[in-house]
Design an enzyme around this catalytic site. Structure first.
Site, short mmCIF file in Angstrom:
data_model
loop_
_atom_site.label_atom_id
_atom_site.label_comp_id
_atom_site.label_asym_id
_atom_site.label_seq_id
_atom_site.Cartn_x
_atom_site.Cartn_y
_atom_site.Cartn_z
N CYS A 281 0.82 -1.22 0.00
CA CYS A 281 0.00 0.00 0.00
C CYS A 281 0.85 1.26 0.00
CB CYS A 281 -0.98 -0.01 1.16
SG CYS A 281 -0.25 0.19 2.81
N HIS A 345 -2.70 1.50 6.93
CA HIS A 345 -2.98 1.45 5.50
C HIS A 345 -2.72 2.84 4.94
CE1 HIS A 345 -4.39 0.30 1.66
NE2 HIS A 345 -5.52 0.97 1.72
N ASP A 368 -7.37 5.44 -3.56
CA ASP A 368 -6.59 4.33 -3.01
C ASP A 368 -6.25 3.36 -4.14
OD1 ASP A 368 -5.45 2.30 -1.57
OD2 ASP A 368 -7.09 2.08 -0.14
#
Length: 711
Positions: A281, A345, A368
């Site tokens: 991520c 995250h 994202d």
């Protein structure tokens, strides 16, 4: 006979200073490539084979984008050259215009205005000449160089305009930053070289655009553009940039922890035209930042500490236990996926207006690129208005509900109960666990030795935890989500006679022992028999368990009004050979009061602290001259390190350099030396990582201050 064009000159370096694009390497190459911002005028010059005659010669400069350019679609612009007419150019026009600044014999100098909403990327330019009374005699001259247009966040009519223009020095022009990684108690800012002005970046972006399937006409809309970026930076369902992997098996690629920045990733993608292995991520987020800033879209990295992955749109994170308090290996209410809690995250915020939403929902938008769940059939997420996330407006585009859950889901635990209509009884609900802190880098700051440059933006994503406003926004989201309604209508937990508290751990250095401790208080007037389980395990940062390190089960009596502690001791030898990347660990406790069936469960994540790389930089460094720097740290493990590599890079210092190192014995010093060449005078940043088969995620940063040569 129509004019013959001999040359078209776009003044790449002169225009770049006015357009704030002079940092792009391709602008400063020996054969410079123009990079221009839309919504701003620029200067060009045309030279012909004979003198230009305004009474008989017709000259048009044509700008084309994509394979089928058309003015109606905004992919073609035509500038009619007329020395007798002057347009009043302002920065909100939606049409191409040009004015003649100078006409001398066989040459024309023009100022041209590109509309503020044109597509970004690679454009082609032609000069078309003909005669006033004849369109049959047409001459075309094709400019044989590249021309890039990017967004203009300094122009108030561009959708990506940021009113606090000073912040654009950080969110568009800054090439080095930090990405906050690690569990809540040990999170740190990891250095990252965005390198958005590197030679490879705009060509790599163009390859991404061409692979994306996004129509050429839509590539000027930052809403569609950033949604596409969130889709294309991962490779799950397209020819994207990065392959995601979280299992520690990276032998056929580069381990995510080894990357120092985005440039080597984008260079590899451009060279091979295949997805690059591997990313996670925070790596996806670093690459997204590079792409957005290169395209002129203000962007920041956002790290959510204790982040929920809601796999079934319930706005909860659910785990299930059987009658014996053993965690079930699946979610009985979602057999196709499973909720999880990530230590942290990382995603991105991008700045833009949102004309598709009601007033007040522009500004920062979350996107994202990590492939977690599909949205409209693809692994993409956002742009979701941060204000909409804060208010729980799940009906707004795009993926607001998923982002609400990421920062504010309720943590629920369920135990098998055959007497319950659902087959499970809710035993625990924590309203405060998810979204403990949301961080980004503070503008205009860079702390080489710590985290003074971190900025807490939790309040931008949600109201104060536990406040009435925070609960109202979550309930607003629940009302708009059918699956969530069913979970939140289950009622409150049963009364609790016994109070439990899992003691959170402070920092544990690698090689130290620790204990899992649960404090229990019996608040009732009778003795209770309690069954308890304590465990410690190594985990990947996305919450997936790797290895059980230690576990203990037991039953005992707790007297009325008494407090006792249960302790599970974990020695260093228990966990050292079970650590996985980033050295994250989870301690876990579950207890049941036999006579009341009260069940309590709690967990805590922490990170075993590893050394950082010490970078030695000489004091007197001269710009454009090579200088030696040293890198070192001590192997903290009682095992030999193999397959050792350093990665070193720094914007305007050196592109990613990989240095192999021999095997390192336990407790031995790991050290290498290399050279850097500062491109210009001023403060530059150097980033290094170390990776081996046995030890990874070792990093360091240093300031390199270059001075002018006094000779």
């Amino acid at each position: 006979m129509a004019l013959q064009t001999q040359m078209l000159y776009l003044y790449p370096q002169q225009n770049s200073k006015l357009h704030k694009t002079d940092l792009y390497d391709i602008v400063n190459d020996d054969v410079p490539t123009p990079v221009l911002r839309r919504g701003q005028k620029f200067t060009v010059a045309v030279r012909f084979a004979r003198t230009f005659d305004r009474n008989q010669d017709v000259v048009r400069i044509i700008f084309n984008y994509g394979p089928n350019p058309h003015p109606i679609k905004g992919t073609s612009g035509v500038v009619h050259v007329d020395p007798a007419r002057r347009h009043a150019i302002d920065d909100k026009q939606s049409l191409w215009f040009g004015n003649v600044l100078d006409s001398r014999g066989d040459s024309l100098t023009l100022e041209i205005f590109a509309p503020v909403n044109i597509p970004v990327g690679l454009w082609a330019v032609q000069v078309e000449t003909s005669l006033t009374n004849s369109r049959s005699d047409i001459s075309l001259f094709n400019y044989d160089g590249d021309l890039y247009f990017v967004c203009n966040p300094w122009n108030c009519h561009d959708m990506v305009y940021m009113p606090q223009t000073r912040l654009l020095d950080e969110y568009v022009l800054n090439e080095t930053g930090k990405i906050w990684v690690g569990p809540m108690g040990t999170t740190k800012g990891r250095e990252w070289i965005f390198g958005q002005f590197d030679t490879c970046v705009l060509p790599a972006i163009q390859l991404m655009l061409d692979n994306s399937g996004l129509s050429h006409a839509s590539r000027g809309d930052p809403i569609k553009l950033t949604r596409m970026i969130s889709k294309m930076v991962n490779s799950n369902d397209d020819d994207g940039i990065l392959v995601g992997r979280w299992d520690g098996q990276y032998e056929d690629g580069t381990a995510p922890a080894a990357w120092t920045g985005s440039v080597p990733i984008l260079q590899d993608f451009l060279d091979t035209q295949n997805p690059v292995s591997y990313g996670q991520c925070w790596v996806f987020s670093g690459v997204v930042t590079t792409i957005c800033r290169a395209l002129g879209i203000p962007s920041r990295v956002v790290s959510n500490l204790v982040s929920a992955h809601d796999a079934n749109s319930t706005l909860t994170v659910d785990k299930y236990f059987d009658e014996n308090n053993e965690e079930m290996p699946f979610d009985p209410n979602n057999l196709e996926g499973e909720d999880s809690v990530w230590n942290y995250h990382v995603w991105n915020d991008v700045y833009m207006a949102r004309p598709d939403l009601p007033p007040g929902y522009g500004g920062w938008q979350a996107i994202d690129a990590t492939p977690q769940e599909t949205s409209h059939g693809f692994f993409q997420c956002g742009p979701a208005s941060v204000e909409a996330i804060k208010k729980g407006q799940v009906g707004f585009n795009y993926d607001v509900g998923f982002m609400v859950a990421s920062v504010n889901a309720d943590l629920m635990r369920w135990k098998e109960d055959k007497s319950n209509v659902l087959g499970y009884q809710r035993i625990y609900c924590n309203k405060y666990h998810i979204g403990r802190m949301i961080l980004t880098k503070q503008p205009f700051m860079y702390d080489y030795n710590g985290d003074k440059d971190r900025q807490d933006i939790t309040h931008e994503y949600k109201s104060k935890e536990g406040s009435r406003a925070e609960r109202l926004s979550l309930w607003n989201a629940v009302r708009g989500t059918e699956a969530a309604k069913r979970f939140f209508d289950m009622g409150d937990d049963t009364a609790n006679d016994v109070e439990f508290d899992l003691q959170e751990l402070d920092q544990i250095k690698i090689g130290e022992s620790f204990s899992v401790v649960v404090k229990m208080t019996n608040n009732s007037d009778k003795t209770h028999r309690i069954k308890c389980q304590l465990s410690a395990a190594t985990v990947y940062y996305n919450g997936v368990k790797a290895h059980v390190v230690s576990r203990d089960d037991g039953e005992f009596e707790l007297k009325p009004k008494k407090t006792e502690e249960l302790k599970l001791a974990v020695a260093a030898s228990d966990y050292l050979d079970k650590l996985v990347e980033y050295s994250n660990m989870k301690i876990f406790a579950i207890a049941t009061v036999a006579d009341t069936k009260q069940t309590w469960v709690a967990e805590d994540d922490f990170q075993v602290i590893k050394p950082s790389i010490d970078i030695k930089v000489p004091r007197n460094i001269v710009a454009k001259k090579p200088v030696a720097i040293g890198l070192r740290f001590v192997n903290p493990l009682k095992t030999t390190l193999t397959n050792c590599k350093f990665h070193v890079s720094g914007a305007a210092l050196l592109r990613n350099q990989i240095i192999a190192h021999p095997n390192v014995k336990p407790g031995a010093v790991v050290s290498v030396e290399t050279k850097v060449v500062p491109k210009y005078v001023g403060e530059l940043k150097l980033v290094a990582t170390f990776h081996s088969k046995e030890l990874m995620d070792i990093s360091g940063t240093a300031k390199v201050e270059a001075f002018a040569d006094e000779e």
